[in-house]
Design a protein around this motif. Sequence first.
Motif, mmCIF file in Angstrom:
data_model
loop_
_atom_site.group_PDB
_atom_site.id
_atom_site.type_symbol
_atom_site.label_atom_id
_atom_site.label_comp_id
_atom_site.label_asym_id
_atom_site.label_seq_id
_atom_site.Cartn_x
_atom_site.Cartn_y
_atom_site.Cartn_z
ATOM 1 N N ARG A 25 -4.302 23.797 -25.353
ATOM 2 C CA ARG A 25 -3.093 23.780 -26.207
ATOM 3 C C ARG A 25 -2.512 25.466 -26.123
ATOM 4 O O ARG A 25 -1.345 25.731 -25.967
ATOM 5 C CB ARG A 25 -3.299 23.860 -27.728
ATOM 6 C CG ARG A 25 -3.522 22.211 -27.965
ATOM 7 C CD ARG A 25 -2.303 21.442 -27.823
ATOM 8 N NE ARG A 25 -1.216 21.832 -28.913
ATOM 9 C CZ ARG A 25 -0.159 21.787 -28.826
ATOM 10 N NH1 ARG A 25 0.545 21.003 -27.673
ATOM 11 N NH2 ARG A 25 0.906 21.999 -29.678
ATOM 12 N N TYR A 26 -3.621 26.473 -26.041
ATOM 13 C CA TYR A 26 -3.253 27.701 -25.931
ATOM 14 C C TYR A 26 -2.434 28.060 -24.323
ATOM 15 O O TYR A 26 -1.504 28.599 -24.124
ATOM 16 C CB TYR A 26 -4.475 28.587 -25.584
ATOM 17 C CG TYR A 26 -5.017 29.067 -27.117
ATOM 18 C CD1 TYR A 26 -4.120 29.578 -27.998
ATOM 19 C CD2 TYR A 26 -6.481 28.925 -27.287
ATOM 20 C CE1 TYR A 26 -4.701 30.050 -29.399
ATOM 21 C CE2 TYR A 26 -6.939 29.140 -28.611
ATOM 22 C CZ TYR A 26 -6.158 29.735 -29.672
ATOM 23 O OH TYR A 26 -6.666 30.037 -30.693
ATOM 24 N N TYR A 29 1.145 26.952 -24.257
ATOM 25 C CA TYR A 29 2.325 27.672 -24.820
ATOM 26 C C TYR A 29 2.796 28.422 -23.543
ATOM 27 O O TYR A 29 3.923 28.897 -23.585
ATOM 28 C CB TYR A 29 1.846 28.660 -25.958
ATOM 29 C CG TYR A 29 2.686 29.435 -26.445
ATOM 30 C CD1 TYR A 29 3.301 28.946 -27.433
ATOM 31 C CD2 TYR A 29 2.768 30.755 -25.914
ATOM 32 C CE1 TYR A 29 4.416 30.002 -28.185
ATOM 33 C CE2 TYR A 29 3.736 31.706 -26.494
ATOM 34 C CZ TYR A 29 4.400 31.288 -27.578
ATOM 35 O OH TYR A 29 5.231 32.098 -28.062
ATOM 36 N N LYS A 32 4.851 25.633 -20.742
ATOM 37 C CA LYS A 32 5.593 24.581 -21.189
ATOM 38 C C LYS A 32 6.878 24.684 -20.575
ATOM 39 O O LYS A 32 7.837 23.669 -20.867
ATOM 40 C CB LYS A 32 5.420 24.564 -23.118
ATOM 41 C CG LYS A 32 6.290 25.771 -23.715
ATOM 42 C CD LYS A 32 6.119 25.694 -24.879
ATOM 43 C CE LYS A 32 6.720 26.933 -25.744
ATOM 44 N NZ LYS A 32 6.740 26.541 -27.446
ATOM 45 N N ASP A 57 7.254 17.892 -28.657
ATOM 46 C CA ASP A 57 7.645 18.402 -27.197
ATOM 47 C C ASP A 57 7.460 17.592 -26.022
ATOM 48 O O ASP A 57 7.689 17.853 -24.828
ATOM 49 C CB ASP A 57 6.434 19.524 -27.000
ATOM 50 C CG ASP A 57 6.636 20.739 -28.003
ATOM 51 O OD1 ASP A 57 7.737 20.947 -28.234
ATOM 52 O OD2 ASP A 57 5.567 21.600 -27.897
ATOM 53 N N ASP A 183 -4.334 33.132 -27.284
ATOM 54 C CA ASP A 183 -3.176 34.199 -27.275
ATOM 55 C C ASP A 183 -3.638 35.081 -28.561
ATOM 56 O O ASP A 183 -3.740 34.670 -29.714
ATOM 57 C CB ASP A 183 -1.961 33.268 -27.773
ATOM 58 C CG ASP A 183 -0.762 34.093 -27.984
ATOM 59 O OD1 ASP A 183 -0.772 35.574 -27.799
ATOM 60 O OD2 ASP A 183 0.334 33.743 -28.098
#
Length: 374
Positions: A25-26, A29, A32, A57, A183
């Motif tokens: 998931r990090y 970001y 994407k 998304d 992040d």
Amino acid sequence: MSEKIRVLQVNIENEGGNGAFSLVRYLYYFLKEDFIFDFFTMSKFMDDAVYRDIVNDGGKCFSANLRSNKLLGHIKLPFVFYKYLKKNKYKIVHIHSEVAYKHFLYAIAARCAKVDKIIIHSHSSNIDGNNKGVKLVCHKILKSWVNRLGTYFLACSIPAAEWMFDDKVRSSNRFKLLHNGIDPRKYKFSEEKRIVARNKLGVENKIVIGHVGALKWVKNQQYLLEILSNIHDETFVLILIGDGEDKEKLVKDSIRLGVEKQVLFLGSRTDVAELLHAIDVFVFPSFFEGIPMAMIEAQTVGIPIVASDVINRDIMVNENISFISINDDSSVWIREIQKIKSMHLTEKGYASIYNSKYNIKNSAKILRAVYLDV
């Protein structure tokens, strides 16, 4: 890039405290703009805020629901996965696991489905859960197959690479070290956030021991309960962020040890960055780990950490970390907790991680190059 590329992330889901899922998931970001991440899990996705973010998304989440009978589920898995790949065409399949037999079950299906790029990602250097002897045998037998089935190979650390990949793979240009990262901007310390978080949890006047991770054997939360019960001081409380198969047992153990009023089971959360601000000392007594994401996050907030000495020392960026053997008596851990609890680094933690290899921007560049064959 005109059209986004779909990448299928395999064997991870949003259940409990899945570190590999958090890493992906990090990474997403920062990727994407060029990629959409879909997910395939043998288990089941929870319908939560993260799941809805993925769908909003444009991502897809497929739950195979094969865990009710794990033996039968693993037998069925490659056939279910192959069928899914034939129906949903992917050029890139990114498989996450710490054991070769799981990589094999997914990779053989992907190879049969003629997937162009099969990425094998090793996340640890040991085996978790029950039936470890059987799993180890399967790992050793199928490791060589995995080295042949993959087209690219990633590992979170050198030990994780040595655990999964042979010398030929590790010395090739198809192998990359992809550090777990975050992040850091999300975790920058704020005194205001700390006050709000402690007020929400009702721990304003408490000394808060914290832990983030799936509630399962390898994370050793049982030892945290023993530590708490042996402190004999109700000023101390324990917050457990995460969910998992051991939750019911841990709740019962907290009652048995007489500390149930001092333990907060917070479950799987999307506000971990805020909750970390409430913690005075982060305690991580795992039996084994790769490069735990939770310890990177805790260091960014600046929290002092007492951790198991089996954890790779490469994780250490800040100086306010102590490593202790899980074979030591709880009194040793308690002394170190008492000693280190006032050594919070506040804003300095953010600066340390931002300038380290655990800044996710660095890993995102590497992964983008792997996906695009740059």
